[in-house]
Design a protein around this motif. Structure first.
Motif, short mmCIF file in Angstrom:
data_model
loop_
_atom_site.label_atom_id
_atom_site.label_comp_id
_atom_site.label_asym_id
_atom_site.label_seq_id
_atom_site.Cartn_x
_atom_site.Cartn_y
_atom_site.Cartn_z
N PRO A 75 14.29 -10.85 -0.05
CA PRO A 75 15.19 -10.54 1.07
C PRO A 75 15.21 -11.68 2.09
N SER A 76 16.14 -11.64 2.99
CA SER A 76 16.30 -12.72 3.97
C SER A 76 15.11 -12.85 4.91
N ILE A 77 14.30 -11.82 5.07
CA ILE A 77 13.17 -11.84 6.00
C ILE A 77 11.87 -12.31 5.37
N VAL A 78 11.89 -12.76 4.13
CA VAL A 78 10.66 -13.01 3.37
C VAL A 78 9.71 -14.01 4.02
N ASP A 79 10.24 -15.05 4.65
CA ASP A 79 9.36 -16.09 5.20
C ASP A 79 8.54 -15.62 6.38
N ASP A 80 8.91 -14.50 6.95
CA ASP A 80 8.23 -14.00 8.14
C ASP A 80 7.78 -12.56 7.89
N SER A 81 7.17 -12.33 6.69
CA SER A 81 6.90 -10.93 6.37
C SER A 81 5.78 -10.73 5.36
N TYR A 82 5.27 -9.52 5.39
CA TYR A 82 4.37 -9.01 4.35
C TYR A 82 5.17 -8.02 3.52
N CYS A 83 4.77 -7.87 2.29
CA CYS A 83 5.44 -6.93 1.39
C CYS A 83 4.41 -5.99 0.78
N ILE A 84 4.72 -4.71 0.75
CA ILE A 84 3.94 -3.74 -0.02
C ILE A 84 4.66 -3.67 -1.37
N LEU A 85 4.21 -4.52 -2.29
CA LEU A 85 4.90 -4.68 -3.56
C LEU A 85 4.57 -3.56 -4.54
N ARG A 86 3.34 -3.07 -4.49
CA ARG A 86 2.93 -1.96 -5.36
C ARG A 86 2.10 -0.98 -4.53
N LEU A 87 2.32 0.29 -4.75
CA LEU A 87 1.50 1.33 -4.15
C LEU A 87 1.53 2.53 -5.08
N MET A 88 0.35 2.98 -5.47
CA MET A 88 0.28 4.15 -6.33
C MET A 88 -0.95 4.98 -6.01
N ILE A 89 -0.79 6.28 -6.20
CA ILE A 89 -1.91 7.22 -6.14
C ILE A 89 -1.96 7.89 -7.51
N ASP A 90 -3.14 7.95 -8.10
CA ASP A 90 -3.31 8.55 -9.42
C ASP A 90 -2.76 9.98 -9.45
N LYS A 91 -2.21 10.35 -10.60
CA LYS A 91 -1.55 11.65 -10.74
C LYS A 91 -2.44 12.82 -10.36
N GLN A 92 -3.73 12.75 -10.61
CA GLN A 92 -4.61 13.88 -10.28
C GLN A 92 -4.97 13.97 -8.80
N TYR A 93 -4.62 12.92 -8.02
CA TYR A 93 -4.94 12.91 -6.60
C TYR A 93 -3.70 12.98 -5.71
N GLN A 94 -2.54 13.17 -6.31
CA GLN A 94 -1.32 13.25 -5.52
C GLN A 94 -1.22 14.58 -4.79
N ASN A 95 -0.41 14.59 -3.74
CA ASN A 95 -0.16 15.79 -2.92
C ASN A 95 -1.40 16.27 -2.17
N LYS A 96 -2.28 15.32 -1.83
CA LYS A 96 -3.48 15.64 -1.06
C LYS A 96 -3.50 14.85 0.25
N GLY A 97 -2.41 14.14 0.55
CA GLY A 97 -2.34 13.35 1.77
C GLY A 97 -2.90 11.95 1.64
N TYR A 98 -3.36 11.57 0.45
CA TYR A 98 -3.95 10.25 0.27
C TYR A 98 -2.94 9.13 0.44
N GLY A 99 -1.71 9.33 -0.01
CA GLY A 99 -0.68 8.31 0.14
C GLY A 99 -0.40 8.02 1.61
N ARG A 100 -0.30 9.05 2.41
CA ARG A 100 -0.06 8.90 3.84
C ARG A 100 -1.23 8.18 4.51
N GLU A 101 -2.45 8.62 4.21
CA GLU A 101 -3.63 7.97 4.79
C GLU A 101 -3.73 6.51 4.34
N ALA A 102 -3.39 6.27 3.08
CA ALA A 102 -3.43 4.89 2.56
C ALA A 102 -2.42 4.02 3.31
N MET A 103 -1.21 4.54 3.56
CA MET A 103 -0.21 3.77 4.30
C MET A 103 -0.72 3.41 5.69
#
Length: 158
Positions: A75-103
């Protein structure tokens, strides 16, 4: 409590074995592939930050951050930015709020500007990944109208 930890010789296999559910696999590369990409980026002048996501001493997910050039269509903002290129929570740990806390932890880390100053954080996401889009929006990310690698870009001003 969620923590971001370095990937080590001791925890690498556990991280490589984490998986999303079958219907989510189209949204995210495997953790092994992502760690390999980190190596390629690092040896070519990039700034990748791969982390294991732990909840109470148990690996539950993975995140890959980059600074500046990711080697992808950018994207046009790349030189002045960080990217969250990958983010995953294992299937057995989803829907427990871990994704939100991780963010929360991810953004806290990014705001230390570990590779250099930045004005933005951006995330490419699949248009049909509604759960991810809602999570990103809840942290203030907004689409900027750009498309990279056939994915819309959502951006947060830091």
């Amino acid at each position: 409590m969620i923590e971001l930890r370095k990937i080590t010789l001791e925890n690498r296999r556990a991280i490589f074995n984490l998986e999303v559910s079958e219907d989510q696999r189209r949204f995210v590369a495997s953790n092994l592939s992502s760690v390999a990409l980190c190596y390629v980026l690092a040896t070519n002048g990039g700034h990748p930050f791969p982390f294991a996501i732990y909840a109470d001493e148990k690996p539950v997910g993975f995140v890959m951050l980059t600074y500046g050039n990711t080697g992808y269509e950018l994207p046009s903002i790349v030189d002045d930015s960080y990217c969250i290129l990958r983010l995953m929570i294992d299937k057995q740990y989803q829907n427990k709020g871990y994704g939100r806390e991780a963010m929360e932890k991810i953004l806290e880390f990014i705001r230390t500007f570990p590779a250099g100053p930045a004005s933005y954080c951006w995330i490419p996401y699949g248009t049909d990944n509604i759960a991810a889009k809602k999570l990103y929006e809840s942290f203030g990310f907004r689409d900027n109208g750009e498309i990279c690698d056939n994915k819309p870009i959502t951006v947060l001003q830091l």
